[in-house]
Enzyme design. Structure first.
Site, mmCIF file in Angstrom:
data_model
loop_
_atom_site.group_PDB
_atom_site.id
_atom_site.type_symbol
_atom_site.label_atom_id
_atom_site.label_comp_id
_atom_site.label_asym_id
_atom_site.label_seq_id
_atom_site.Cartn_x
_atom_site.Cartn_y
_atom_site.Cartn_z
ATOM 1 N N GLU A 32 1.649 -0.471 -5.010
ATOM 2 C CA GLU A 32 0.728 0.613 -5.323
ATOM 3 C C GLU A 32 1.636 1.829 -5.504
ATOM 4 O O GLU A 32 2.103 2.404 -4.516
ATOM 5 C CB GLU A 32 -0.275 0.848 -4.198
ATOM 6 C CG GLU A 32 -1.273 1.942 -4.533
ATOM 7 C CD GLU A 32 -2.204 2.287 -3.368
ATOM 8 O OE1 GLU A 32 -3.353 2.697 -3.648
ATOM 9 O OE2 GLU A 32 -1.785 2.177 -2.201
ATOM 10 N N ASP A 87 0.835 -1.188 0.000
ATOM 11 C CA ASP A 87 0.000 0.000 0.000
ATOM 12 C C ASP A 87 0.878 1.248 0.000
ATOM 13 O O ASP A 87 1.848 1.341 0.768
ATOM 14 C CB ASP A 87 -0.891 -0.027 1.248
ATOM 15 C CG ASP A 87 -1.789 1.185 1.358
ATOM 16 O OD1 ASP A 87 -2.683 1.339 0.503
ATOM 17 O OD2 ASP A 87 -1.595 1.983 2.304
#
Length: 721
Positions: free
Chosen positions: A398, A362
């Site tokens: 990401e 993330d």
């Protein structure tokens, strides 16, 4: 109670256990069958106490007198799995210098493998007077025991039987992004006591569903131990997504089917073993960019009270405050060696002990920030590159964060794959009819060589997706122009406002059959595009059955029917599910859609008449520069040469597949297509038609034949002669 005399009691509580020196490593609590070794890193600490909590919540404090390289440690014989514990760290409380030690707080083990209990928000969790004007004033020293969770010693032994990772090559991978609770909470065939749990995700009905979609990997939204923050709880909401973690070694305890301390570990392992047996890999969405402690006004749970300056990025001009590249209040200090060690130890633990197959990072750009800028040569990437365990699993970035210069799509190192946000945006724009998208669409369809080829990566480096947890579902993408996030309690201010969506004529629910038919076709268009694109496709859970969040594009706080999969849609939207299965099967059966190398745009062997790929106008001739430059053209035919696949198979043999013609029409009217000359093929047969509810088509055409491609549809033809 507290005592410095191991094995004795001061008369007010139980006798303290025997204490041996133990070892500095491994960090955390490690049970060896005879006792448990405890160790904690803190460079700033002046004194550390190990706190054992019994079944009645009574605390016994044991000073950790052994210190090696800032690691405080001890070994306690006869301390067994299930023992609850924490730490108290004595040291400076000087926010101006970045230090926030507070021994009134029972601190959770950063290396804790399991946690028990819950948080009760109030003064006890905070190291400042919550009613004071100055949050840097002397802390009120309210004990957090009884208001915080406790760490739990686990049993590391587990019968993995013959478990092996499927190790599916990237070019054969289909990823399914899933939420443990959302995927299983309402399924009628899962026993009620298993819904919303790891055991529920391993239930045969879920595995069968994934197999029928040809899914090879589940990417689980955060399962590291996380916290439901006080603001959401005050609003009657919860941290549903789980991107607020503090336990990087522990599976979230609320996803276990029993509430017994430590039970989540064995249940998670059992889930992994079951998925592996079905040929499905397990990828974890991990959040090493920040923690649940928030900014300077957040609670003191673990890292802040253990060694604030080691674990967090602090503002250069004022160490009271935290750098925030994540929008959550803090950023982990991935420049510090012990924080880097924490991250790498966590990754290795999940691979070695929990048998997971990869990670999706993330806001990965945050981990690459050295000083302020994102650096693809940062220490974190160096450590991953040389690690013999972590470097061998799937690593997905990401590739952005909220800081300046954080958008780094295409800039991660060679081992990494990336969520390709440009793919998502381009496919959405193309099918909603945006002008001047055809050239960009062609790049995304063929693996985004403009992003990945220069760094030596292959098409599989592009994780292609149209939807994910963050944003509209596929159904909502074709049903709403605007977000509708009022239920989140932020007056619809949260969530992305520019969604590249199109409601097909009416905002939200409608009974208009024409609009409903168009929406269904648009969903099929994007499904089919995803499956015929080079790269690694990722599906968002529930899109295959038309899941809706009624226009809410940010359900991070909605632990309810709004965010859970509605399994009744399997029957209601049976056609969409059948189409999704047909499209994924087409990809599975044909290697031309999952090439290992980029197209060259040239004949591959001497004497070949056609190239490995050709772009054709609806009239059947090859596209020219002028054709690509026409901004309002929304039609193209793509020839994929199955006899010109350059990469060999695993045994070094030449790969040969059928050739295909993909006819895209994003116009709002039907378009006549002319088949190319017989150098490409003499005969073509329809394989998939997004104009049909289940993708069926009965069509056979020959070279130079003319046929119609309906408005806003994709037709897939296979060379048969």
């Amino acid at each position: 109670m507290s005592s410095n005399n191991a094995g004795e009691s001061d008369g007010t509580g139980p006798a303290l256990p025997t204490v041996w020196p133990g070892n500095a490593y491994p960090l955390g609590a490690t049970y060896d069958g005879a006792g448990t070794n405890f160790s904690l890193f803190s460079e700033i600490a002046e004194k550390v106490e190990l706190c054992l909590i019994d079944e009645d919540g009574v605390e016994s404090r044991i000073p950790l007198d052994e210190v090696d390289g800032y690691v405080w440690h001890a070994y306690l014989p006869n301390i067994t799995p299930g023992q609850r514990y924490g730490f108290r760290v004595h040291g400076p409380f000087d926010p101006a210098a970045g230090h926030r030690c507070d021994p009134s707080k029972l601190l959770l083990d950063p290396y804790g493998k399991s946690f028990h209990g819950d948080f009760t928000f109030g003064q006890a969790l905070y190291s400042y007077d919550v009613n004071a004007v100055d949050p840097d004033s002397t802390p009120p020293m309210v004990d957090s025991l009884g208001h915080t969770m406790t760490s739990v010693v686990i049993n590391p032994f587990f019968d993995w039987a013959y478990d092996r990772s499927p190790r599916t090559p990237y070019h054969e991978t289909v990823i399914y992004e899933a939420h443990v609770k959302g995927m299983t909470q309402t399924h009628p065939s899962i026993p009620p006591e298993l819904r919303g749990t790891y055991a529920g995700l391993a239930h045969p009905v879920i595995i069968d569903h994934l197999n029928e979609l040809n899914v090879t990997a589940v990417e689980l939204m955060p399962v590291h131990q996380f916290l439901h923050d006080s603001r959401l709880l005050d609003l009657g909401l919860r941290n549903y997504w789980g991107y607020n973690t503090f336990g990087f070694f522990a599976p979230h305890h609320q996803y276990a089917s029993t509430r017994q301390a430590g039970s989540a570990v064995a249940e998670f392992k059992t889930m992994v073993r079951s998925l592996h047996e079905a040929g499905i890999e397990v990828i974890l969405d991990v959040v090493y960019n920040h923690t649940a402690e928030g900014n300077h006004l957040g609670p003191t749970i673990n890292f802040r009270g253990i060694d604030n300056t080691a674990y967090y990025r602090l503002m250069d001009h004022d160490l009271r405050f935290y750098k925030d590249f994540t929008g959550t209040g803090n950023s982990l200090n991935a420049r510090h060696p012990h924080t880097l060690q924490l991250i790498m130890d966590s990754l290795r633990y999940w691979v070695i002990e929990m048998h997971v197959d990869g990670f999706r990072f993330d806001l990965a750009s945050t981990l690459a920030r050295e000083l302020h800028d994102v650096d693809r040569l940062s220490a974190f990437f160096d450590l991953v590159q040389q690690d013999p365990v972590v470097s061998q699993v799937k690593l997905i970035a990401e590739p952005w964060d909220v800081g300046e210069g954080g958008y780094q799509v295409g800039n991660f190192p060679g081992l990494w794959t990336e969520w390709n946000g440009k793919y998502r945006d381009t496919v959405r724009d193309y099918w909603r009819g945006e002008p001047a998208t055809l050239g960009e669409f062609a790049s995304r369809l063929t693996g985004s060589s403009d992003l990945y080829e220069a760094t030596g990566r292959r098409p599989s480096a592009s994780i292609n997706f149209v939807t994910a947890h963050d944003g509209f579902t596929l159904n909502d993408l074709v049903s709403y122009n605007d977000k509708h996030n009022e239920a989140n309690g932020e007056n619809n201010r949260d969530g992305e406002s520019y969604n590249r969506s199109w409601n097909c004529g009416v905002e939200g629910p409608t009974d208009d059959p024409d609009i409903l038919a168009l929406r269904a076709r648009q969903m099929r268009n994007m499904w089919a595009t995803l499956m015929v694109s080079q790269g690694t496709p990722m599906i968002a859970h529930g899109d295959e059955i038309g899941r809706t969040q009624y226009g809410n594009n940010n359900v991070y706080c909605q632990d309810s029917e709004l965010s859970w999969m509605d399994w009744s849609l399997v029957d209601k939207n049976a056609d969409l599910l059948a189409f999704a299965r047909k499209a994924t099967t087409l990809r599975k059966n044909h290697k031309v859609f999952r090439r290992r190398r980029f197209f060259e745009g040239e004949p591959i062997r001497s004497g070949d008449e056609v190239r490995d790929i050709a772009w054709l106008t609806p009239s059947g001739r090859e596209m020219t520069h002028e054709d690509w430059g026409r901004g309002f053209d929304r039609c193209v035919a793509v020839f994929l040469n199955g006899e010109a696949i350059t990469a060999p198979d695993a045994r070094g043999e030449r790969v040969v597949d059928d050739s295909f013609l993909l006819c895209f029409n994003a116009h709002d009217h039907d378009v006549e297509f002319v088949m190319p000359h017989d150098g490409y093929a003499q005969q073509w047969t329809g394989e998939l038609d997004t104009n049909d509810p289940v993708g069926d088509i009965d069509l056979t055409v020959t070279a130079t034949d003319t046929f119609s491609v309906p408005a806003r549809s994709l037709l897939v033809l296979r060379k048969t002669l």
